[in-house]
Structures are given as structure tokens and as C-alpha cells.
Write an enzyme that holds these catalytic residues in place. Structure first.
Site, short mmCIF file in Angstrom:
data_model
loop_
_atom_site.label_atom_id
_atom_site.label_comp_id
_atom_site.label_asym_id
_atom_site.label_seq_id
_atom_site.Cartn_x
_atom_site.Cartn_y
_atom_site.Cartn_z
N ASN A 6 0.87 -1.17 0.00
CA ASN A 6 0.00 0.00 0.00
C ASN A 6 0.91 1.22 0.00
O ASN A 6 1.51 1.55 1.02
CB ASN A 6 -0.90 -0.03 1.25
CG ASN A 6 -1.80 1.19 1.34
OD1 ASN A 6 -1.82 2.02 0.44
ND2 ASN A 6 -2.54 1.30 2.44
N LEU A 7 1.00 1.89 -1.14
CA LEU A 7 1.95 3.01 -1.27
C LEU A 7 1.39 4.31 -0.69
O LEU A 7 2.09 5.31 -0.60
CB LEU A 7 2.36 3.19 -2.74
CG LEU A 7 2.95 1.93 -3.42
CD1 LEU A 7 3.31 2.23 -4.88
CD2 LEU A 7 4.18 1.42 -2.68
N LYS A 8 0.12 4.29 -0.31
CA LYS A 8 -0.56 5.44 0.32
C LYS A 8 -0.33 6.70 -0.52
O LYS A 8 -0.39 6.64 -1.74
CB LYS A 8 -0.09 5.59 1.77
CG LYS A 8 -0.29 4.28 2.55
CD LYS A 8 -0.10 4.40 4.03
CE LYS A 8 -0.30 3.04 4.69
NZ LYS A 8 -0.19 3.09 6.13
N HIS A 88 -9.53 0.72 4.82
CA HIS A 88 -8.25 0.98 5.50
C HIS A 88 -8.50 1.93 6.68
O HIS A 88 -9.32 2.85 6.58
CB HIS A 88 -7.24 1.59 4.53
CG HIS A 88 -5.86 1.58 5.10
ND1 HIS A 88 -5.44 2.54 5.99
CD2 HIS A 88 -4.83 0.71 4.97
CE1 HIS A 88 -4.19 2.27 6.36
NE2 HIS A 88 -3.81 1.15 5.76
N GLU A 157 -5.23 -5.29 10.29
CA GLU A 157 -4.20 -4.29 10.54
C GLU A 157 -4.55 -3.55 11.83
O GLU A 157 -5.38 -2.62 11.81
CB GLU A 157 -4.15 -3.27 9.40
CG GLU A 157 -3.84 -3.85 8.05
CD GLU A 157 -3.29 -2.78 7.10
OE1 GLU A 157 -2.12 -2.88 6.75
OE2 GLU A 157 -4.02 -1.84 6.76
N GLY A 163 2.49 2.13 10.88
CA GLY A 163 3.46 3.22 10.79
C GLY A 163 4.13 3.58 12.10
O GLY A 163 4.73 4.65 12.22
N SER A 193 3.40 -2.29 10.43
CA SER A 193 4.84 -2.33 10.71
C SER A 193 5.52 -3.64 10.30
O SER A 193 6.39 -4.13 11.00
CB SER A 193 5.10 -2.01 12.19
OG SER A 193 4.72 -0.68 12.46
P1 13P Z 1 2.99 0.32 7.77
O1 13P Z 1 3.59 -0.91 7.10
O2 13P Z 1 3.69 1.57 7.41
O3 13P Z 1 2.81 0.12 9.23
O4 13P Z 1 1.51 0.48 7.15
C1 13P Z 1 0.69 -0.62 7.08
C2 13P Z 1 -0.51 -0.29 6.31
O5 13P Z 1 -1.27 0.58 6.67
C3 13P Z 1 -0.75 -1.03 5.07
O6 13P Z 1 -2.04 -0.83 4.59
#
Ligand code: 13P
Length: 237
Positions: A6-8, A88, A157, A163, A193
Site C-alpha cells: 500500500n503506497l498510500k 483501511h 491491521e 506506521g 509495521s
Molecule cells: P505500515 O507498514 O507503514 O505500518 O503500514 C501498514 C498499512 O497501513 C498497510 O495498509
């Protein structure tokens, strides 16, 4: 196994194209047959054919219309996209998407046969309230969702692990995944994470069918290594 990035709100269109190219050649060179999904920012979506499957991080439950700032099905069609991420925690908590709205999106894209990665997970205060309130909270996120949909993938998640560099212990992940598998037999990913340093251990757990990776996936070499781990675990089984 399913390895998803997920590159957000990261990587420009040009950077994303380079990322997908590098990932695609790595998968081919290393004969990786795992399911690899990449969710770029909306403005970086592009058509891609190969092993990497490109998905949308979000879209509105419409083909097109008057929904300023939203992306419709027609815009995903343009790039041959039929995979979407729904629920999400950043959309639930920062953008205020309600369960009702998510159900609408889910049903709309389900009707179209999209592959849907549906995210669930509890915030810290809920986790700290104890196991029962935590399971109640998570159960509510299953409400209105067709858990037997054939193209469904669920991603657990925990919000407090996203994060932050914090993760549940491996035992905790295994135990919650075992409980969640009773609610749906859809593939179940862990996210929050995941790094190159812990991906192998997480992927090896029972009832973990893959990972959904945020920050660590921004480094294509890290994400490639995780795909390689998944392949080596699968080869052993
Ligand atoms: P991180 O891997 O940065 O914790 O994010 C996870 C996430 O939200 C994937 O959708």
C-alpha cells in the site's frame, strides 16, 4: 501467498512506474509465483500487464457522476484495474468513512466482480480495553460484508501498529488470525509495521496468508525481499 504494497500518498507517477517495472523484473527473474498486489496513489494508476497486479487504494461506489474529488469505476476501467482496497483505517479514522459507506463500496465493487482487499483492525484504546471489547469492535467491521465473497481478501491491521514500528507479538498475531478465520475463510493478511526484519516470521505463522505492507514497501528492494520470503516459505510447504 499474497504480498501487497500500500503506497498510500507516496511516490509520483514516474516513481511508481519505475517501482512497478523493477518489481516486475524481480518477480520474473526470481520465478516468484506468489500473488503480488501494488496499490499506488490514484494519480499514479496505470495499466500494467505481468505478474504485478495494480489495485486502487480507494474509489467511489459509482461508475461516474457528480462526486467532486472521487474516482469512479470508469476511471479504473481505463487502466484495466479490477482490484480495490476498502476499509483501511486511515480512511475510516482520518477521512471519516463509516461502516455504512464501506458496505456501499463493498457491494458496488463486489457486483462488478472486483477483487476486494477489506481491511479491519482495532485502535489502541480498544485493544487496551481487553480481548472481548476488541473482538466486538472487530466483529462490527464484518457487519454488512459478504464474508463468503469469492474475490475477498481480508487484511487485519491493528491501527496502533500502522506506521509506528510496534507490532503485536507473533503469538498474538497467530491467535487473532485463528479467531478471525472462524468468521471467514477468505485469505487473511497481516498488516502493521511489517519490515524485512519481521516479514519472514509473520509469513510463516499459521493462518497468515500474506502481508499488507506500507512504509517498508516504499523501498522496492525491501518489498522484493518480502516476496522472495513468501516464495521460499511456499516452496517449503
Ligand atoms: P505500515 O507498514 O507503514 O505500518 O503500514 C501498514 C498499512 O497501513 C498497510 O495498509
Amino acid at each position: 501467498m499474497i504480498i501487497a504494497a500500500n503506497l498510500k500518498t507516496n511516490l509520483t507517477r514516474k516513481q511508481t512506474a519505475k517501482y512497478v517495472d523493477e518489481l516486475e523484473s524481480f518477480l520474473n527473474k526470481n520465478k516468484i509465483s506468489q500473488e503480488v498486489l501494488v496499490f499506488p496513489a490514484a494519480s499514479s494508476l496505470n495499466a500494467h500487464s505481468g505478474k504485478v497486479v495494480i489495485g486502487a487504494q480507494n474509489a467511489y461506489a459509482t461508475v461516474n457522476g457528480a462526486f467532486t474529488g472521487e474516482t469512479g469505476k470508469e476511471h479504473l476501467d481505463e487502466f484495466g484495474i479490477n482490484t480495490i482496497l476498502i476499509g483501511h483505517s486511515e480512511r475510516r479514522h482520518i477521512l471519516g468513512e463509516s461502516q455504512e459507506e464501506l458496505i456501499k463500496k463493498f457491494n458496488f465493487y463486489k457486483e462488478l466482480g472486483f477483487k476486494i482487499v477489506y481491511c479491519i483492525g482495532e485502535p489502541l484504546e480498544i485493544r487496551e480495553a481487553g480481548h472481548e471489547p476488541m473482538m466486538e469492535y472487530i466483529s462490527a467491521q464484518y457487519e454488512g460484508i459478504d464474508v463468503s465473497y469469492e474475490n475477498l481478501i481480508i487484511a487485519y491491521e491493528p491501527v496502533w501498529a500502522i506506521g509506528t514500528g510496534l507490532t503485536p507479538t507473533l503469538e498474538e498475531i497467530e491467535s487473532i488470525h485463528k479467531e478471525l478465520k472462524k468468521k471467514s475463510s477468505a485469505p487473511l493478511l497481516y498488516g502493521g509495521s511489517v519490515k524485512v526484519t519481521n516479514a519472514k516470521d509473520v509469513l510463516a505463522l499459521d493462518n497468515v496468508d500474506g502481508i499488507l505492507v506500507g512504509s517498508a514497501a516504499l523501498y522496492v528492494d525491501h518489498f522484493c525481499t518480502m516476496c522472495e520470503y513468501a516464495q521460499s516459505i511456499e516452496n517449503k510447504n
